[in-house]
Design a protein around this motif. Structure first.
Motif, PDB file in Angstrom:
ATOM      1  N   ARG A  49      20.189  -3.928  -1.381  1.00  0.00           N
ATOM      2  CA  ARG A  49      20.838  -4.138  -2.673  1.00  0.00           C
ATOM      3  C   ARG A  49      20.688  -5.580  -3.111  1.00  0.00           C
ATOM      4  NH1 ARG A  49      26.283  -5.596  -4.659  1.00  0.00           N
ATOM      5  NH2 ARG A  49      26.420  -4.740  -6.785  1.00  0.00           N
TER       6      ARG A  49
ATOM      7  N   ASP B  97      27.053  -0.155  -9.862  1.00  0.00           N
ATOM      8  CA  ASP B  97      25.650  -0.379 -10.230  1.00  0.00           C
ATOM      9  C   ASP B  97      25.144   0.677 -11.205  1.00  0.00           C
ATOM     10  OD1 ASP B  97      25.806  -2.484  -8.503  1.00  0.00           O
ATOM     11  OD2 ASP B  97      24.231  -1.797  -7.154  1.00  0.00           O
TER      12      ASP B  97
ATOM     13  N   LYS C 273      29.923  -8.209  -7.627  1.00  0.00           N
ATOM     14  CA  LYS C 273      30.973  -8.356  -6.621  1.00  0.00           C
ATOM     15  C   LYS C 273      31.535  -7.015  -6.164  1.00  0.00           C
ATOM     16  CE  LYS C 273      32.481 -12.895  -8.301  1.00  0.00           C
ATOM     17  NZ  LYS C 273      33.579 -13.658  -8.946  1.00  0.00           N
ATOM     18  N   ALA C 274      31.249  -5.944  -6.902  1.00  0.00           N
ATOM     19  CA  ALA C 274      31.839  -4.632  -6.590  1.00  0.00           C
ATOM     20  C   ALA C 274      31.148  -3.941  -5.420  1.00  0.00           C
ATOM     21  CB  ALA C 274      31.801  -3.733  -7.824  1.00  0.00           C
ATOM     22  N   GLY C 275      30.050  -4.500  -4.933  1.00  0.00           N
ATOM     23  CA  GLY C 275      29.409  -3.973  -3.740  1.00  0.00           C
ATOM     24  C   GLY C 275      28.516  -2.762  -3.937  1.00  0.00           C
ATOM     25  N   GLY C 276      28.279  -2.385  -5.178  1.00  0.00           N
ATOM     26  CA  GLY C 276      27.371  -1.271  -5.441  1.00  0.00           C
ATOM     27  C   GLY C 276      28.009  -0.100  -6.170  1.00  0.00           C
TER      28      GLY C 276
ATOM     29  N   PRO D 229      22.425  -7.815  -5.528  1.00  0.00           N
ATOM     30  CA  PRO D 229      23.648  -7.763  -6.332  1.00  0.00           C
ATOM     31  C   PRO D 229      23.475  -8.263  -7.757  1.00  0.00           C
ATOM     32  CG  PRO D 229      23.758  -9.540  -4.722  1.00  0.00           C
ATOM     33  CD  PRO D 229      22.545  -8.726  -4.378  1.00  0.00           C
TER      34      PRO D 229
END
Length: 221
Positions: free
Chosen positions: A7, A114, A108-111, A9
């Motif tokens: 990923r 996305d 910042k949401a980690g995926g 980011p």
């Protein structure tokens, strides 16, 4: 690991900025009548409805407003209705702000957010398609959109597919990477591949698809 497995980011935000710089000037140049045109890819919605949905979704991301049922059809309809008294340019203003500010939040949401960026990019293609503009489901953001699509389909354990793209130097592998199922095969251009994965109309387009039905590829349905 390939780029589709790791990923990045910053990729969703980069995709939004690329699309902002192309789409917003186009929208500001169109007469109000164009905002009332029906969006063929989103039955029952006008171009304005698509844009209001996009702007409200990004505002929710920026403001971290994710109540129960958010992004459901009912929630989307409420968001659009809340903007019924806005001018078209107010909707475009909100969309521009969202495309500018959502990237760091998504990063910042980690995926988990996305796919919002990919959906926004696809909806921009919906609008371009209505206007008859070149670059619907393509344009400068296409490489980032394809990378994001590949990773999302892998994480969803979607049907494996090997895509030989007429307009890309390297083939693209999408979907589950376990090797337990023989990959389906796509031959055609990248914009058509995006249409298939987004569940958009593809009638009359030149491509080959084997090992899977087109409807099975839709990740938004």
């Amino acid at each position: 690991m390939t780029s589709a497995e790791v990923r990045d980011p910053d990729l969703p935000g980069r995709l939004l900025i690329l699309e902002r710089d192309a789409l917003i000037p186009l929208l500001r140049s169109r007469p109000d009548a164009d905002f009332a045109l029906p969006a063929a890819a989103c039955p029952g919605w006008s171009v304005r409805d698509v844009l209001a949905h996009c702007s409200s979704a990004l505002s929710r991301v920026v403001e971290s407003r994710f109540e129960k049922g958010v992004f459901s059809p009912e929630s989307n309809d409420r968001d659009i209705a809340e903007r019924a008294d806005w001018t078209n340019q107010q909707v475009v203003d909100e969309l521009e702000r969202g495309m500018t500010e959502a990237g760091p939040v998504i990063a910042k949401a980690g995926g988990v957010l996305d796919m919002v960026a990919l959906g926004e990019w696809v909806h921009a293609g919906d609008v371009r398609d209505v206007f008859g503009e070149p670059g619907a489901y393509a344009g400068p953001g296409l490489p980032d959109a394809l990378a994001l699509l590949a990773r999302i389909t892998r994480e969803k354990a979607h049907v494996p597919l090997h895509a030989d793209l007429d307009d890309m130097d390297e083939p693209l592998r999408l979907g589950e990477a376990s090797g337990e199922r023989t990959p389906a095969r796509f031959i055609g251009d990248a914009a058509t591949l995006v249409r298939l994965y987004a569940g958009r109309p593809f009638e009359g387009l030149d491509f080959e698809l084997a090992g899977v039905e087109a409807g099975e590829l839709n990740i938004f349905g």
